[in-house]
Design a protein around this motif. Structure first.
Motif, PDB file in Angstrom:
ATOM      1  N   VAL A 317      23.497 -51.829  23.833  1.00 20.30           N
ATOM      2  CA  VAL A 317      23.353 -50.549  24.542  1.00 20.30           C
ATOM      3  C   VAL A 317      21.900 -50.339  24.956  1.00 20.30           C
ATOM      4  N   ILE A 321      20.333 -49.884  28.712  1.00 16.49           N
ATOM      5  CA  ILE A 321      19.562 -48.689  29.100  1.00 16.49           C
ATOM      6  C   ILE A 321      18.171 -49.095  29.580  1.00 16.49           C
ATOM      7  N   SER A 391      24.972 -43.849  30.010  1.00 20.91           N
ATOM      8  CA  SER A 391      24.649 -44.737  28.897  1.00 20.91           C
ATOM      9  C   SER A 391      24.079 -43.967  27.704  1.00 20.91           C
TER      10      SER A 391
END
Length: 497
Positions: A317, A321, A391
């Motif tokens: 993640v 990002i 996100s």
């Protein structure tokens, strides 16, 4: 002719982290930090005869906010709070360690000589650092920019410092930076000219010392982007390794330590990176204070716990990002380059898209190739901000932290699809207490509304959250700077004894 010496006045800006929340804690990632036109001001002058080694610090916007200190030039020098004075850890630590460093650099006799008439220090912050809802209500004014402009500069808050409602612009970092930089200039550690340059060794010294003192006052080594913005202005920020100040962080925080070897600009262990950045021309940053506070430390704690317990998912993640954040930075910088290539054409396309919703920006076949390219980059920035928000919401759900709570999502969606709005989000660690938007600000917009007027209308009529604009825009002046007291409206009046 007035022969009174002019006071030393240094200001430092607030900040908005528009991309890089949480990621800036890790030196593997960077963030986009924008410095604001709202500033803290430190005004330093001598007290009176017979006040040798006495320091008075005042924060005249607040009730019961005068602190008295005495300085002893034992080895090492020591700053002590006088009895019957309230405590202010941030101010006390800044005095102790900045004066200690001054003695190391300039020698004790030189600093003793400078303090034969003591010091009178007044510190004030622009109105944006504190919620003005109560002021607007008392004056029966609507929540808009023109109402904010009618409030007196450095408005008294009517409460003690501990009771004030802050807006999240980084008041403690701006305060520490203006106070530390002001003392360094006043005590002759760095020349006043140092704050006229964007970079340089002396500005780096001010940065390193302010970072250390701010970390010490908070009891932990944070990411440092707020102090970095206060010193250097807007930039792409990559944090320093916390180990650089580890030797100074233990023990009694008030105990003087040998600082110069650690905070010196020659210490290569300061490995933070500051890369040039500013928002594209003819755009405007718009900020709002939202009446629902967030506990930033608990949000950060939840994300850090999740990152430890699910490292593979978290790293995936974070990498995604980070790629979006880098894309946003490069897209915004490319727009600045377009302006440099053809200012007139760039200005016309900004005026064109300021009247249209983002989906329509690239749909006109009559645009030239250059105009289409500029419009496409603005639309790309819009899409990237939406993807960053998505996100960050995903990360919040996985970590059990309300990074962009549903109430904020609803508000931001309503704003981000207005004509001329490039994008937005919740700054820093997110939560309920603020939003930022970037919009077109053409040279002329009539007969259409300015995008900022549309947003003011949305905010003032929004009923699900109490949204109050701030007057801040991006600061075009780079970071901490020397000021002339009478050129800052209201500053002499509020800081007079």
């Amino acid at each position: 002719m007035d022969s009174t010496p002019q006071p030393t006045v240094v200001s430092a800006p607030g900040k908005v982290l528009i991309a890089g929340g949480y990621l800036v804690l890790d030196p593997a990632y960077s963030g986009i930090v924008v410095s604001t036109s709202s500033r803290f001001y430190t005004v330093i002058q001598s007290l009176a005869a017979g006040t040798t080694n006495t320091i008075r610090v005042r924060s005249p916007q607040f009730n019961d906010s005068t602190w008295m200190y005495s300085l002893s030039f034992s080895s090492p020098p020591k700053v002590d709070a006088k009895e019957n004075t309230s405590k202010n850890k941030f101010v006390h630590l800044a005095l102790q360690h900045t004066i200690s460093l001054a003695c190391e650099v300039c020698g004790v006799p030189a600093i003793q000589d400078l303090l034969t008439r003591g010091l009178d220090i007044a510190i004030v912050g622009d109105n944006d650092f504190y919620s003005q809802r109560a002021q607007l209500a008392a004056l029966n004014l609507p929540r808009n920019l023109s109402s904010l402009a009618s409030i007196q500069p450095f408005c008294p808050q009517g409460v003690t410092l501990s009771e004030v409602h802050k807006t999240g612009l980084g008041s403690s970092a701006a305060l520490i930076t203006s106070l530390v930089s002001g003392l360094l200039v006043h005590l002759g550690v760095i020349p006043a000219s140092a704050l006229l340059e964007d970079q340089g060794r002396d500005r780096q010294l001010a940065h390193n010392l302010a970072q250390f003192i701010h970390c010490l006052a908070q009891g932990k080594v944070g990411s440092g982007f707020d102090v970095s913005a206060a010193v250097f202005g807007s930039h792409l920020y990559t944090r320093f390794d916390p180990s650089v100040i580890a030797s100074l962080m233990g023990g009694d925080p008030m105990q003087p330590k040998s600082l110069l070897p650690v905070v010196s600009p020659d210490n290569t262990s300061w490995n933070h990176r500051i890369r040039p950045f500013q928002l594209p021309p003819l755009t405007r940053l718009m900020l709002a204070d939202v009446d629902a506070g967030s506990d930033t430390p608990s949000l950060i704690g939840k994300v850090q716990h999740w990152r430890k317990t699910e490292p593979e998912k978290a790293n995936a993640v974070w990498t995604a990002i980070d790629q979006l954040n880098q894309s946003l930075a490069s897209t915004l910088l490319r727009l600045s380059a377009f302006h440099s290539e053809n200012p007139a054409c760039y200005a016309s396309i900004v005026k064109f898209i300021s009247t249209l919703q983002p989906l329509q920006w690239t749909a006109d076949p009559s645009l030239s190739e250059f105009e289409t390219n500029v419009a496409a980059h603005f639309y790309q920035a819009h899409k990237i901000t939406l993807e960053i928000r998505r996100s960050m919401r995903e990360m919040g759900e996985l970590a059990g932290a309300p990074i962009e709570p549903p109430e904020q999502t609803k508000l931001l969606d309503k704003c981000c699809f207005q004509a001329g709005v490039i994008g937005g989000g919740v700054p820093g660690a997110g939560g309920y207490d603020a939003v930022w938007l970037l919009m077109c600000e053409p040279e002329q917009c009539r007969p259409d509304q300015w995008p900022r007027e549309r947003i003011e209308h949305v905010w003032s009529n929004y009923t699900e959250l109490h949204v109050s604009p701030l007057s801040a825009v991006e600061s075009m002046a780079k970071g901490a700077r020397l000021e002339i007291i009478d050129k800052i409206k209201g500053l002499r009046e509020v800081t007079q004894t």
